[in-house]
Design an enzyme around this catalytic site. Sequence first.
Site, PDB file in Angstrom:
ATOM      1  N   ARG A   1     -13.103 -23.493 -10.199  1.00 26.80           N
ATOM      2  CA  ARG A   1     -13.124 -24.347  -9.022  1.00 26.80           C
ATOM      3  C   ARG A   1     -12.886 -23.855  -7.586  1.00 26.80           C
ATOM      4  O   ARG A   1     -12.625 -22.790  -7.465  1.00 26.80           O
ATOM      5  CB  ARG A   1     -12.102 -25.455  -9.337  1.00 26.80           C
ATOM      6  CG  ARG A   1     -10.665 -24.850  -9.577  1.00 26.80           C
ATOM      7  CD  ARG A   1      -9.432 -26.081  -9.823  1.00 26.80           C
ATOM      8  NE  ARG A   1      -8.250 -25.547 -10.051  1.00 26.80           N
ATOM      9  CZ  ARG A   1      -7.971 -25.087 -11.528  1.00 26.80           C
ATOM     10  NH1 ARG A   1      -8.576 -25.203 -12.369  1.00 26.80           N
ATOM     11  NH2 ARG A   1      -6.554 -24.575 -11.492  1.00 26.80           N
TER      12      ARG A   1
ATOM     13  N   GLU B   1      -6.917 -20.695  -7.596  1.00 29.88           N
ATOM     14  CA  GLU B   1      -7.573 -21.624  -7.215  1.00 29.88           C
ATOM     15  C   GLU B   1      -7.569 -21.696  -5.638  1.00 29.88           C
ATOM     16  O   GLU B   1      -6.782 -20.812  -4.931  1.00 29.88           O
ATOM     17  CB  GLU B   1      -7.226 -23.134  -7.738  1.00 29.88           C
ATOM     18  CG  GLU B   1      -5.513 -23.225  -7.468  1.00 29.88           C
ATOM     19  CD  GLU B   1      -5.024 -24.667  -7.946  1.00 29.88           C
ATOM     20  OE1 GLU B   1      -6.127 -25.321  -8.543  1.00 29.88           O
ATOM     21  OE2 GLU B   1      -4.108 -25.008  -7.951  1.00 29.88           O
TER      22      GLU B   1
ATOM     23  N   TRP C   1     -13.196 -33.002  -5.778  1.00 29.23           N
ATOM     24  CA  TRP C   1     -12.078 -31.725  -5.279  1.00 29.23           C
ATOM     25  C   TRP C   1     -12.368 -31.089  -4.494  1.00 29.23           C
ATOM     26  O   TRP C   1     -13.249 -31.230  -3.541  1.00 29.23           O
ATOM     27  CB  TRP C   1     -11.936 -31.261  -6.649  1.00 29.23           C
ATOM     28  CG  TRP C   1     -11.145 -31.882  -7.752  1.00 29.23           C
ATOM     29  CD1 TRP C   1     -11.013 -33.406  -7.868  1.00 29.23           C
ATOM     30  CD2 TRP C   1     -11.120 -31.748  -9.154  1.00 29.23           C
ATOM     31  NE1 TRP C   1     -10.396 -33.812  -8.945  1.00 29.23           N
ATOM     32  CE2 TRP C   1     -10.462 -32.589  -9.825  1.00 29.23           C
ATOM     33  CE3 TRP C   1     -11.065 -30.443  -9.904  1.00 29.23           C
ATOM     34  CZ2 TRP C   1     -10.026 -32.580 -11.283  1.00 29.23           C
ATOM     35  CZ3 TRP C   1     -10.766 -30.427 -11.152  1.00 29.23           C
ATOM     36  CH2 TRP C   1     -10.271 -31.670 -11.732  1.00 29.23           C
TER      37      TRP C   1
ATOM     38  N   ASP D   1      -2.316 -20.973  -9.436  1.00 27.08           N
ATOM     39  CA  ASP D   1      -1.937 -22.184 -10.308  1.00 27.08           C
ATOM     40  C   ASP D   1      -0.497 -22.103 -10.997  1.00 27.08           C
ATOM     41  O   ASP D   1       0.305 -23.142 -11.122  1.00 27.08           O
ATOM     42  CB  ASP D   1      -3.028 -22.378 -11.015  1.00 27.08           C
ATOM     43  CG  ASP D   1      -2.931 -23.923 -11.715  1.00 27.08           C
ATOM     44  OD1 ASP D   1      -2.574 -24.636 -10.939  1.00 27.08           O
ATOM     45  OD2 ASP D   1      -3.388 -24.253 -12.805  1.00 27.08           O
TER      46      ASP D   1
ATOM     47  N   TRP E   1      -1.395 -41.058  -1.470  1.00 34.30           N
ATOM     48  CA  TRP E   1      -1.517 -39.650  -1.674  1.00 34.30           C
ATOM     49  C   TRP E   1      -2.574 -38.980  -0.976  1.00 34.30           C
ATOM     50  O   TRP E   1      -3.675 -39.290  -0.939  1.00 34.30           O
ATOM     51  CB  TRP E   1      -1.700 -39.408  -3.056  1.00 34.30           C
ATOM     52  CG  TRP E   1      -1.988 -38.003  -3.539  1.00 34.30           C
ATOM     53  CD1 TRP E   1      -3.048 -37.506  -3.786  1.00 34.30           C
ATOM     54  CD2 TRP E   1      -0.899 -36.950  -4.110  1.00 34.30           C
ATOM     55  NE1 TRP E   1      -2.858 -36.051  -4.164  1.00 34.30           N
ATOM     56  CE2 TRP E   1      -1.483 -36.002  -4.221  1.00 34.30           C
ATOM     57  CE3 TRP E   1       0.652 -37.248  -4.398  1.00 34.30           C
ATOM     58  CZ2 TRP E   1      -0.820 -34.821  -4.779  1.00 34.30           C
ATOM     59  CZ3 TRP E   1       1.212 -36.081  -4.896  1.00 34.30           C
ATOM     60  CH2 TRP E   1       0.516 -34.628  -4.997  1.00 34.30           C
ATOM     61  N   MET E   2      -2.319 -37.613  -0.642  1.00 39.27           N
ATOM     62  CA  MET E   2      -3.239 -36.826  -0.071  1.00 39.27           C
ATOM     63  C   MET E   2      -2.717 -35.109  -0.418  1.00 39.27           C
ATOM     64  O   MET E   2      -1.577 -35.040  -0.690  1.00 39.27           O
ATOM     65  CB  MET E   2      -2.886 -36.618   1.592  1.00 39.27           C
ATOM     66  CG  MET E   2      -3.779 -35.589   2.182  1.00 39.27           C
ATOM     67  SD  MET E   2      -3.512 -35.488   3.847  1.00 39.27           S
ATOM     68  CE  MET E   2      -1.833 -35.448   4.137  1.00 39.27           C
ATOM     69  N   ASN E   3      -3.612 -34.465  -0.727  1.00 42.95           N
ATOM     70  CA  ASN E   3      -3.410 -32.906  -1.177  1.00 42.95           C
ATOM     71  C   ASN E   3      -4.432 -32.317  -0.508  1.00 42.95           C
ATOM     72  O   ASN E   3      -4.575 -32.212   0.985  1.00 42.95           O
ATOM     73  CB  ASN E   3      -3.377 -32.657  -2.445  1.00 42.95           C
ATOM     74  CG  ASN E   3      -4.499 -33.255  -3.509  1.00 42.95           C
ATOM     75  OD1 ASN E   3      -4.778 -34.231  -3.598  1.00 42.95           O
ATOM     76  ND2 ASN E   3      -5.121 -32.173  -4.141  1.00 42.95           N
ATOM     77  N   ASP E   4      -5.276 -31.213  -0.954  1.00 43.27           N
ATOM     78  CA  ASP E   4      -5.805 -30.353  -0.435  1.00 43.27           C
ATOM     79  C   ASP E   4      -6.584 -30.341   0.810  1.00 43.27           C
ATOM     80  O   ASP E   4      -7.463 -31.393   0.968  1.00 43.27           O
ATOM     81  CB  ASP E   4      -6.851 -29.612  -1.560  1.00 43.27           C
ATOM     82  CG  ASP E   4      -6.012 -28.953  -2.616  1.00 43.27           C
ATOM     83  OD1 ASP E   4      -5.007 -29.498  -2.903  1.00 43.27           O
ATOM     84  OD2 ASP E   4      -6.955 -28.300  -3.359  1.00 43.27           O
TER      85      ASP E   4
END
Length: 659
Positions: A267, A322, A203, A355, A141-144
């Site tokens: 955040r 965010e 994060w 969000d 998995w990868m996100n931001d």
Amino acid sequence: MDTYHFLPTHDLEHASPYTSLPGNPRPHPDPVSSPSSTHRRPIKIVSTIFLSTLIFSFFIFLLVNPNIIVRKQVASSKNSNDDDHNTSKSPEMLEPPSRGVAQGVSEKRFRQATAEPAYPWTNDMLSWQRTSFHFQPQENWMNDPNGPLFHMGWYHLFYQYNPDSAIWGNITWGHAISTDLINWLHLPFAMQPDQWYDINGVWTGSATILPDGKIVMLYTGDTDDLVQVQNLAYPANLSDPLLLDWIKYPDNPVMFPPPGIGSTDFRDPTTAWIGPDGKWRITIGSKVNKTGISLMYKTTDFISYELLDDFLHEVPGTGMWECVDFYPISVTGENGLDTSVNGPGVKHVLKSSLDDDKHDYYALGTYDPIKDKWTPDNPELDVGIGLRLDYGKYYASKTFYDQEKERRLLWGWIGETDSETTDLLKGWASVQTIPRTVVFDKKTGTNILQWPVKEVESLRSRSYEIDDVELKPGSLVPLKISSAAQLDIVATFEVNEEAFKGKFEANASYNCTASAGAAGRGILGPFGILVLADDPLSELTPVYFYIAKGVDGSSKTYFCADQSRSSTASDVGKGVYGSDVPVLHGEKLSMRLLVDHSIVESFAQGGRTVITSRVYPTRAIYSAARVFLFNNATGVSVTASVKAWQMASATLKPFPFDQ
């Protein structure tokens, strides 16, 4: 460049029988009105009373267990073989909240994993989906994207990553480097969740390069009791061009949620900029009730922070902000600007990832460095209610200033719309977009322009060119491109001017998302390109223009991408994306498409409107993938010219430490 030979044009308007672009199938008959339902025996009164009691008990049960019906709907939609049934309802109506909703993180919807996926995926189908020139890890998995920067000859990309699974969790900072933003070398993890203040996730964060060359990294950590805090990290050895080792400040966290801010609503600190008082500023996304806000802080040492009384900006009704981004943009020059630049000839872009709806919005405005307030140029196009960076599958974007080439570069995260069960099968999830340059659109004065970095053109190989193809109403032209899985396509379209003058529609309103897609025929559209299509058009991804012209002579052009027929799979998202795009007098309609297996990035009018499509073909794969020009308008002919390049694969491999 090849001398282009295209296959014979199919005049669909006069073909017999007429073969339109695939549209929505006819709905299934209503079982209530089916013949069999009219011959049932009368139900006895006792049975009626018994049934009513059961129904009443069931509703009481639902009141106590409201999530049961959602799970039932998800299971029903996953087991259905009717593609259009799955696309007729908004995914948000059928699915539970995001996996990380309690912690305020993952945009991936949790579609409950089952022993078997809803669609019988094969290894060939899943293997083909992996991209060839977009950045993605080797697995999982990868996100931001996080804290991108340029240091000692290397571009550094950090990204949120789960080293254990293709599903969100255990968020660690992956790290890769490149000299050209296209070919990448994977490095060891930059930071891992190993302290009480980030044990539940390292994060999103941002890098700031100080005037003396030092690098500070602020990032959000999720604490052992699920509170979002801001932390400081910095390179252990600034002379290391690879920036392999990072030190977390011993007295982290440096910022806690202030009074009135929820523990999971704090955040994603931005890159810092310096003000006229010599102090650094950062902004952090949050919310107060349903008002999206950007908190403002000042610091001199990145250890102690002063919370300002006022927000940088706020927009009621937009919910949690965010991945806020804030940067200057020149209204006169072509180069990007360092984040601290302000003054005459400068506007500021404020961007937020909402969000609530998982889209990235931006607005242009003016920043007052004395009051530390930002004001939008057009309140009707404010953050969260106006322009989007990308109208497709795109989220959590981040820019940075490339001091090497004096440009502002933008990264964005392309998520998945398939089930998590399928992600586990293929062993990975998510891709990053091709980096884009960002400049002010001096012609319109109302928007930015996004364009793929010049370096991606280094992958161009064999080219194809076709000029002045007349597309009559209903026509379809196959383009003879031998391999259509990896392409860079530039196309222009001209509508017959005389025919255009005499055409209008009584209802000139149009909406890409609510439309019937490329199969919905209007007088002046749709027309464009089909990519990732197979010969019988059982799968296709149209990218197209649609012109809506009213009886008063006014017109508006729309740019759309249609995923409704992109896959025969039943367990993937299949929406129609897009928005209007400014077209100035004398301009041809133009688009550029980057096709990379299961990703299509589409840019209209030089990047005024952008759409990223995440598609999952099952038939239009490998040698079966095709490209077509089409005009599905009913009232005008269109002249098209195309230049296309096959794209080589980029290098994505571990750094060769042993060499």
